[in-house]
Design an enzyme around this catalytic site. Structure first.
Site, PDB file in Angstrom:
ATOM      1  N   LYS A  13       0.806  -1.223   0.000  1.00  0.00           N
ATOM      2  CA  LYS A  13       0.000   0.000   0.000  1.00  0.00           C
ATOM      3  C   LYS A  13       0.841   1.277   0.000  1.00  0.00           C
ATOM      4  O   LYS A  13       0.634   2.173  -0.807  1.00  0.00           O
ATOM      5  CB  LYS A  13      -0.930   0.040   1.226  1.00  0.00           C
ATOM      6  CG  LYS A  13      -1.989  -1.021   1.251  1.00  0.00           C
ATOM      7  CD  LYS A  13      -2.854  -0.924   2.498  1.00  0.00           C
ATOM      8  CE  LYS A  13      -2.088  -1.063   3.786  1.00  0.00           C
ATOM      9  NZ  LYS A  13      -1.390  -2.360   3.939  1.00  0.00           N
ATOM     10  N   GLN A  54      -6.575   0.407  18.314  1.00  0.00           N
ATOM     11  CA  GLN A  54      -7.654   0.599  17.340  1.00  0.00           C
ATOM     12  C   GLN A  54      -8.292   1.982  17.469  1.00  0.00           C
ATOM     13  O   GLN A  54      -8.639   2.600  16.459  1.00  0.00           O
ATOM     14  CB  GLN A  54      -8.708  -0.498  17.501  1.00  0.00           C
ATOM     15  CG  GLN A  54      -8.236  -1.876  17.054  1.00  0.00           C
ATOM     16  CD  GLN A  54      -7.723  -1.870  15.617  1.00  0.00           C
ATOM     17  OE1 GLN A  54      -8.353  -1.339  14.708  1.00  0.00           O
ATOM     18  NE2 GLN A  54      -6.569  -2.459  15.406  1.00  0.00           N
ATOM     19  N   ASP A  78      -3.169   6.126   2.166  1.00  0.00           N
ATOM     20  CA  ASP A  78      -2.682   4.782   2.461  1.00  0.00           C
ATOM     21  C   ASP A  78      -3.542   4.193   3.577  1.00  0.00           C
ATOM     22  O   ASP A  78      -3.426   4.590   4.721  1.00  0.00           O
ATOM     23  CB  ASP A  78      -1.203   4.915   2.879  1.00  0.00           C
ATOM     24  CG  ASP A  78      -0.603   3.614   3.391  1.00  0.00           C
ATOM     25  OD1 ASP A  78      -1.275   2.581   3.319  1.00  0.00           O
ATOM     26  OD2 ASP A  78       0.549   3.651   3.856  1.00  0.00           O
ATOM     27  N   ASP A  84      -9.994  -0.749   9.604  1.00  0.00           N
ATOM     28  CA  ASP A  84      -9.895  -1.026  11.038  1.00  0.00           C
ATOM     29  C   ASP A  84     -11.206  -1.590  11.564  1.00  0.00           C
ATOM     30  O   ASP A  84     -11.230  -2.549  12.326  1.00  0.00           O
ATOM     31  CB  ASP A  84      -9.549   0.260  11.796  1.00  0.00           C
ATOM     32  CG  ASP A  84      -8.148   0.737  11.462  1.00  0.00           C
ATOM     33  OD1 ASP A  84      -7.201  -0.029  11.682  1.00  0.00           O
ATOM     34  OD2 ASP A  84      -8.011   1.854  10.956  1.00  0.00           O
TER      35      ASP A  84
END
Length: 204
Positions: A13, A54, A78, A84
Site C-alpha cells: 500500500k 484501534q 494509504d 480497522d
C-alpha cells in the site's frame, strides 16, 4: 479527488501510494506507523493494547478523512477508515484479544464517525496471497512485525475478501499484486496507472 489504497499488511500500500502520488502529483496521506505510540506494545501484548491501538487508528484516520475533504486537493490515502472497523477490530475481537465491552464501544465510535464522512472516490484494493505478504513483511524488516503469525495474516485476508465483496462506498478497483513489482518493473507500474486512468475517466 480522494483515492484510497486498501490491503493487508505487506500488500504494498505505502509503496504504491508514494509512486502514484509522484506520477499524478497527488498529495500522499500515509499511515502513521512511525509516531504510533501503541504499535510496539500491541505486538508484544495484543490483548492489553488492542483497544488503545484501534482507537488511535480510528481517531487518526477520521482526522485524515476530514482534512482530505476540507482541503479540496487531490489526495491519495494509504489505508482507509473502514479497514480497522471491518477487518482489524473484529478480528481482534474474534480472537479473544478485545473484550466484548471494548469492541462494542469501538463499533459505536466508528458508526458515529462513519455517519460524518464520505467514502473515497476510488478505492484500490491490493489483493495478495499469504506467501507474498510474508515475503514482503520479511523484506522490509520492521522489528515489531516479526511476531506476526501466518494464522493472523490469513484471518485478516479472509476478512478483507469478505469486506471487498460487499463494498459499496464508491468505485472499486481490485489489483492482484502477487506477480507485480511496482518498484523495479516500470511496466508493472505502467499497467496499474493505465487501469487507474481508465477508472478515473469512467471508461469502465
Amino acid at each position: 479527488m480522494h483515492i484510497a489504497i486498501a490491503g493487508n499488511i505487506g500488500a504494498g500500500k505505502t509503496t504504491l501510494t508514494k509512486l502514484l502520488a509522484k506520477h499524478y502529483k497527488w498529495e500522499a496521506q500515509l499511515e502513521d506507523v512511525v509516531d504510533n505510540p501503541y504499535l510496539d506494545d500491541f505486538y508484544n501484548q495484543m490483548e492489553r493494547w488492542s483497544f488503545n491501538l484501534q482507537v488511535y487508528f480510528l481517531n487518526s484516520r477520521f482526522r485524515q478523512v476530514l482534512q482530505i475533504r476540507q482541503s479540496g486537493k487531490d489526495i491519495i490515502q494509504d489505508r482507509t477508515i473502514y479497514e480497522d472497523a471491518h477487518i482489524f477490530a473484529p478480528n481482534l475481537h474474534a480472537m479473544g484479544l478485545m473484550t466484548n465491552r471494548d469492541y462494542e464501544n469501538y463499533r459505536s465510535l466508528f458508526d458515529l464517525m462513519e455517519s460524518l464522512v464520505k467514502g473515497p472516490d476510488v478505492l484500490i484494493y491490493l489483493r495478495s496471497s499469504i506467501p507474498n505478504l510474508v515475503s514482503q513483511i520479511h523484506k522490509r524488516g520492521r522489528d515489531y512485525e516479526n511476531s506476526i503469525s501466518i494464522d493472523y495474516l490469513s484471518r485478516l485476508n479472509e476478512r478483507y475478501e469478505a469486506w471487498i465483496h460487499g463494498y459499496n462506498k464508491g468505485k472499486l478497483l481490485i489489483i492482484d499484486v502477487d506477480n507485480l513489482n511496482f518498484v523495479d518493473n516500470p511496466e508493472d507500474l505502467g499497467n496499474v496507472i493505465n487501469t487507474i486512468d481508465a477508472e478515473i475517466n469512467g471508461l469502465f
